[in-house]
Scaffold this motif. Structure first.
Motif, PDB file in Angstrom:
ATOM      1  N   SER A 155       0.915  -1.568  -0.490  1.00 26.54           N
ATOM      2  CA  SER A 155      -0.255  -0.250  -0.351  1.00 26.54           C
ATOM      3  C   SER A 155       1.004   1.690  -0.074  1.00 26.54           C
ATOM      4  N   ILE A 201       0.129   4.510  -2.595  1.00 26.99           N
ATOM      5  CA  ILE A 201      -0.405   5.768  -2.015  1.00 26.99           C
ATOM      6  C   ILE A 201       0.601   6.563  -2.344  1.00 26.99           C
ATOM      7  N   ASN A 253      -6.196  -2.489  -3.887  1.00 24.13           N
ATOM      8  CA  ASN A 253      -5.077  -2.528  -3.589  1.00 24.13           C
ATOM      9  C   ASN A 253      -5.455  -3.870  -3.054  1.00 24.13           C
ATOM     10  N   ILE A 255      -8.657  -4.159  -0.794  1.00 24.19           N
ATOM     11  CA  ILE A 255      -8.541  -3.166  -0.714  1.00 24.19           C
ATOM     12  C   ILE A 255      -9.386  -1.866  -1.715  1.00 24.19           C
ATOM     13  N   SER A 256     -10.869  -1.412  -1.343  1.00 20.54           N
ATOM     14  CA  SER A 256     -11.167  -0.600  -1.705  1.00 20.54           C
ATOM     15  C   SER A 256     -10.588   0.974  -1.197  1.00 20.54           C
ATOM     16  N   THR A 257      -9.881   1.682  -2.297  1.00 22.44           N
ATOM     17  CA  THR A 257      -9.011   2.475  -1.212  1.00 22.44           C
ATOM     18  C   THR A 257      -9.344   3.825  -1.737  1.00 22.44           C
ATOM     19  N   THR A 289     -14.170  -4.154  -5.669  1.00 20.58           N
ATOM     20  CA  THR A 289     -13.812  -4.672  -4.764  1.00 20.58           C
ATOM     21  C   THR A 289     -14.482  -6.059  -4.454  1.00 20.58           C
TER      22      THR A 289
END
Length: 335
Positions: free
Chosen positions: A59, A63, A81, A90-92, A104
């Motif tokens: 992550s 990011i 991610n 993971i819904s980022t 996701t």
């Protein structure tokens, strides 16, 4: 949806390829491309040229790489991610309007992973107003009001939905949605036919339909009912009621096709037949090209380019050309 899958490690690349192969069978995924290594460059390109990014990497790398490009929930792509082992999806970023939350859940189901979603309305089993807008392919005129309405929905307040006439697709959507929302319906001649006003206390915003065009191709003499079956299946895949359609489109070589004309009359949806010259000049990297159609009519396709042309400049496909027993269906929406 156009999806970029970006990986860093060799193990991550194998997972990325697996995801792509599974997504290629989904008609709502217009294309899925895999990018490996050169992460900062790939993510920069993907951020502006794709609807969604699936990042198979740590992550922190993700990011730091996308941070300079983040602007707004109304324009940023969906970003997911995934760890190299494919344990968690993971819904980022852009969970609602960008569609990251729904994507996701889809990807997690495809690879047997655990979906991780943190948006407040979702974890409280409530339907956000921006989710409703995205699922029904509507624009929002005052996006800053989204926070107020979503907070009100989470707290259990009743919101008012006002339209000029009864919206079957809206009623079906709310009836079938598993998330909770308290609404009352109202009708007003002050609104345009393609608008829905959302209001509570002194706050309001307006949802406006993005033009939705269904492109149709078919074998000569195909019956109306067969074309209708393809239409119903495609809208089942899109998870939206067929009454949301604004227009049908096909090529002018189909202008006397009885089945298409009967379907237009049956559903009270206008149909436009695009001139061959326009189809010959039209070009898009998202359109599937058929050498067979080219050899017969001098154009590479019917349903996809017809839908895109009639949806207007800068429109996009939300359902790629899919065959249903001699019928091809594609769906485009305006920006």
């Amino acid at each position: 949806m156009k999806v970029a899958i970006v990986s860093v490690s060799d193990k991550g690349k194998k997972l990325a390829v697996t995801i792509k192969e599974k997504m290629d069978n989904d008609s709502t995924i217009i294309k899925a491309d895999v990018f490996h290594k050169n992460v900062k460059k790939c993510l920069k390109i993907a951020f502006y040229e794709y609807d969604a990014i699936i990042a198979v990497m740590a992550s922190g790398i993700l990011i730091r790489s996308i941070a300079p490009y983040i602007e707004s929930k109304t324009s940023d792509p969906a970003v997911l991610n995934i760890d190299d082992n494919g344990n968690f999806v993971i819904s980022t970023l852009s969970g609602h309007l960008g569609g990251a939350n729904s994507l996701t859940n889809k990807i997690a189901a495809l690879i047997g992973a655990t979906p991780v979603i943190t948006t407040s309305s979702d974890i409280n089993n409530r339907l956000g107003i921006d989710v409703l807008a995205r699922d029904l392919y509507m624009s929002i005129d005052r996006p800053k009001e989204i926070l107020f309405f979503n907070k009100a929905i989470i707290e259990g307040h009743e919101i008012t939905l006002t339209s000029k006439s009864k919206k079957e697709y809206l009623i079906e959507y709310l009836k079938n949605n598993t998330l909770e929302i308290d609404v009352c319906f109202n009708y007003s001649e002050d609104l345009d036919e393609d608008e829905i006003r959302v209001s509570l206390d002194n706050h309001e915003l307006t949802l406006k339909e993005r033009k939705m065009v269904v492109g149709i191709g078919c074998r000569r003499g195909k019956e109306c009912e067969k074309i209708y079956e393809g239409l119903k299946k495609s809208f089942s895949d899109l998870n939206i009621d067929k009454s949301r359609v604004n227009q049908f489109a096909s090529a002018e070589i189909k202008k006397d096709e009885k089945g298409i004309l009967e379907l237009s009359e049956k559903l009270n949806v206008p149909v436009n037949f695009v001139e061959l010259e326009k189809l010959k000049l039209f070009d898009s990297n998202d359109v599937q090209k058929s050498e067979f159609v080219k050899s017969k009519f001098g154009i590479y396709g019917v349903c996809e380019p017809s839908a895109l042309i009639m949806a207007g400049f800068d429109s996009k496909l939300i359902y790629k050309k899919t065959s249903f027993d001699g019928v091809t269906i594609a769906v485009a929406i305006s920006r």
